[in-house]
Motif scaffolding. Structure first.
Motif, PDB file in Angstrom:
ATOM      1  N   THR A 129       0.880  -1.111   0.106  1.00  0.00           N
ATOM      2  CA  THR A 129       0.089  -0.179  -0.073  1.00  0.00           C
ATOM      3  C   THR A 129       0.911   1.269  -0.066  1.00  0.00           C
ATOM      4  OG1 THR A 129       0.209   0.184   2.385  1.00  0.00           O
ATOM      5  CG2 THR A 129      -1.840  -1.279   1.419  1.00  0.00           C
ATOM      6  N   PRO A 130       0.385   2.330  -0.371  1.00  0.00           N
ATOM      7  CA  PRO A 130       1.047   3.807  -0.179  1.00  0.00           C
ATOM      8  C   PRO A 130       1.742   3.740   0.871  1.00  0.00           C
ATOM      9  CG  PRO A 130      -0.862   4.140  -1.618  1.00  0.00           C
ATOM     10  CD  PRO A 130      -0.931   2.727  -0.931  1.00  0.00           C
ATOM     11  N   LYS A 131       1.059   3.432   2.050  1.00  0.00           N
ATOM     12  CA  LYS A 131       1.340   3.962   3.546  1.00  0.00           C
ATOM     13  C   LYS A 131       2.764   2.753   3.957  1.00  0.00           C
ATOM     14  CE  LYS A 131       0.116   3.826   8.435  1.00  0.00           C
ATOM     15  NZ  LYS A 131      -1.198   3.683   9.031  1.00  0.00           N
ATOM     16  N   GLU A 132       2.516   1.666   3.388  1.00  0.00           N
ATOM     17  CA  GLU A 132       3.757   0.463   3.662  1.00  0.00           C
ATOM     18  C   GLU A 132       4.763   1.228   2.785  1.00  0.00           C
ATOM     19  OE1 GLU A 132       1.098  -3.830   4.374  1.00  0.00           O
ATOM     20  OE2 GLU A 132       1.318  -2.901   2.214  1.00  0.00           O
ATOM     21  N   ALA A 133       4.492   1.396   1.665  1.00  0.00           N
ATOM     22  CA  ALA A 133       5.789   1.802   0.960  1.00  0.00           C
ATOM     23  C   ALA A 133       6.713   2.952   1.491  1.00  0.00           C
ATOM     24  CB  ALA A 133       5.357   2.374  -0.533  1.00  0.00           C
ATOM     25  N   ALA A 134       5.906   3.975   2.037  1.00  0.00           N
ATOM     26  CA  ALA A 134       6.469   4.870   2.858  1.00  0.00           C
ATOM     27  C   ALA A 134       7.056   4.494   3.949  1.00  0.00           C
ATOM     28  CB  ALA A 134       5.492   6.076   3.172  1.00  0.00           C
ATOM     29  N   VAL A 157      17.782 -11.059   4.785  1.00  0.00           N
ATOM     30  CA  VAL A 157      17.933  -9.652   5.216  1.00  0.00           C
ATOM     31  C   VAL A 157      16.780  -8.950   5.191  1.00  0.00           C
ATOM     32  CG1 VAL A 157      19.491  -7.797   5.938  1.00  0.00           C
ATOM     33  CG2 VAL A 157      20.323 -10.135   5.548  1.00  0.00           C
ATOM     34  N   LEU A 158      16.302  -8.683   3.834  1.00  0.00           N
ATOM     35  CA  LEU A 158      15.287  -7.869   3.412  1.00  0.00           C
ATOM     36  C   LEU A 158      14.000  -8.280   3.875  1.00  0.00           C
ATOM     37  CD1 LEU A 158      14.089  -5.928   1.494  1.00  0.00           C
ATOM     38  CD2 LEU A 158      14.082  -7.801  -0.324  1.00  0.00           C
ATOM     39  N   HIS A 159      13.845  -9.627   4.286  1.00  0.00           N
ATOM     40  CA  HIS A 159      12.585 -10.223   4.931  1.00  0.00           C
ATOM     41  C   HIS A 159      12.879  -9.730   6.422  1.00  0.00           C
ATOM     42  CE1 HIS A 159       9.983 -12.927   7.131  1.00  0.00           C
ATOM     43  NE2 HIS A 159       9.515 -13.403   6.081  1.00  0.00           N
ATOM     44  N   TRP A 160      13.757  -9.782   7.003  1.00  0.00           N
ATOM     45  CA  TRP A 160      13.931  -9.153   8.566  1.00  0.00           C
ATOM     46  C   TRP A 160      13.601  -7.741   8.555  1.00  0.00           C
ATOM     47  CZ3 TRP A 160      17.377  -5.539  10.661  1.00  0.00           C
ATOM     48  CH2 TRP A 160      17.267  -5.585  12.283  1.00  0.00           C
ATOM     49  N   GLU A 161      14.054  -6.903   7.590  1.00  0.00           N
ATOM     50  CA  GLU A 161      13.921  -5.659   7.818  1.00  0.00           C
ATOM     51  C   GLU A 161      12.313  -5.266   7.358  1.00  0.00           C
ATOM     52  OE1 GLU A 161      15.691  -2.779   8.118  1.00  0.00           O
ATOM     53  OE2 GLU A 161      17.227  -3.708   8.536  1.00  0.00           O
ATOM     54  N   LEU A 162      11.526  -5.898   6.781  1.00  0.00           N
ATOM     55  CA  LEU A 162      10.338  -6.002   6.320  1.00  0.00           C
ATOM     56  C   LEU A 162       9.387  -6.352   7.640  1.00  0.00           C
ATOM     57  CD1 LEU A 162      10.181  -7.382   2.695  1.00  0.00           C
ATOM     58  CD2 LEU A 162       9.464  -5.204   3.384  1.00  0.00           C
ATOM     59  N   THR A 163       9.950  -7.428   8.380  1.00  0.00           N
ATOM     60  CA  THR A 163       9.464  -7.803   9.572  1.00  0.00           C
ATOM     61  C   THR A 163       9.599  -6.648  10.709  1.00  0.00           C
ATOM     62  OG1 THR A 163       9.891 -10.074   9.105  1.00  0.00           O
ATOM     63  CG2 THR A 163       9.576  -9.471  11.303  1.00  0.00           C
ATOM     64  N   GLN A 164      10.511  -6.030  10.555  1.00  0.00           N
ATOM     65  CA  GLN A 164      10.816  -4.836  11.289  1.00  0.00           C
ATOM     66  C   GLN A 164       9.783  -3.705  11.294  1.00  0.00           C
ATOM     67  OE1 GLN A 164      12.979  -5.202  14.229  1.00  0.00           O
ATOM     68  NE2 GLN A 164      12.908  -7.070  13.194  1.00  0.00           N
ATOM     69  N   PHE A 176       6.938  -4.078   9.565  1.00  0.00           N
ATOM     70  CA  PHE A 176       5.504  -4.837   9.416  1.00  0.00           C
ATOM     71  C   PHE A 176       5.417  -5.814  10.513  1.00  0.00           C
ATOM     72  CE2 PHE A 176       6.385  -3.375   5.093  1.00  0.00           C
ATOM     73  CZ  PHE A 176       5.766  -1.952   4.974  1.00  0.00           C
ATOM     74  N   ASP A 177       5.073  -6.706  10.041  1.00  0.00           N
ATOM     75  CA  ASP A 177       5.183  -8.104  10.907  1.00  0.00           C
ATOM     76  C   ASP A 177       5.583  -9.266   9.955  1.00  0.00           C
ATOM     77  OD1 ASP A 177       2.866  -9.228   9.478  1.00  0.00           O
ATOM     78  OD2 ASP A 177       1.605  -8.257  10.959  1.00  0.00           O
ATOM     79  N   ASP A 178       5.692 -10.204  10.581  1.00  0.00           N
ATOM     80  CA  ASP A 178       6.190 -11.561   9.996  1.00  0.00           C
ATOM     81  C   ASP A 178       5.308 -12.045   8.911  1.00  0.00           C
ATOM     82  OD1 ASP A 178       8.373 -13.219   9.737  1.00  0.00           O
ATOM     83  OD2 ASP A 178       7.368 -14.961  10.597  1.00  0.00           O
ATOM     84  N   GLU A 179       4.007 -12.089   9.090  1.00  0.00           N
ATOM     85  CA  GLU A 179       3.180 -12.413   8.400  1.00  0.00           C
ATOM     86  C   GLU A 179       3.010 -11.507   7.090  1.00  0.00           C
ATOM     87  OE1 GLU A 179      -1.898 -12.955   7.880  1.00  0.00           O
ATOM     88  OE2 GLU A 179      -0.772 -13.369   9.915  1.00  0.00           O
ATOM     89  N   ARG A 180       3.090 -10.164   7.064  1.00  0.00           N
ATOM     90  CA  ARG A 180       2.909  -9.117   6.161  1.00  0.00           C
ATOM     91  C   ARG A 180       4.559  -9.231   5.362  1.00  0.00           C
ATOM     92  NH1 ARG A 180       0.490  -7.737   2.046  1.00  0.00           N
ATOM     93  NH2 ARG A 180       0.852  -5.634   1.340  1.00  0.00           N
TER      94      ARG A 180
END
Length: 83
Positions: A23-28, A61-68, A70-74
């Motif tokens: 989403t735009p909010k997630e991208a930001a 590492v990218l997955h870890w950054e995304l988890t930070q 958002f959350d693991d599921e997202r």
């Protein structure tokens, strides 16, 4: 008897497809997280590649950054194998 796990076949996830999933909010939020990251190699990789390869160590590492961010599921959903 030994049990063996079959490794998932590596896949490519084009960055454009990855971005479309957000989403735009997630991208930001992710952009902020990426820029604040102390992992220079991750920032360089993110900006230099056209696609991510699931068996590349920096994919984890990218997955870890995304988890930070958002959350693991997202994070799983954003980096999931393309359909």
């Amino acid at each position: 008897m030994r049990e063996y796990q079959i490794a998932a076949k590596p896949y490519r996830l084009y960055k454009s497809h990855f971005i479309e999933r957000m989403t735009p909010k997630e991208a930001a939020q992710f952009e902020h997280e990426l820029n604040a990251s102390e992992l220079a190699k991750l920032r360089l990789m993110y900006h230099a590649v056209e696609y991510f390869v699931s068996d590349d160590p920096l994919f984890a590492v990218l997955h870890w950054e995304l988890t930070q961010a958002f959350d693991d599921e997202r994070a799983d959903a954003l980096l999931a194998r393309p359909e």
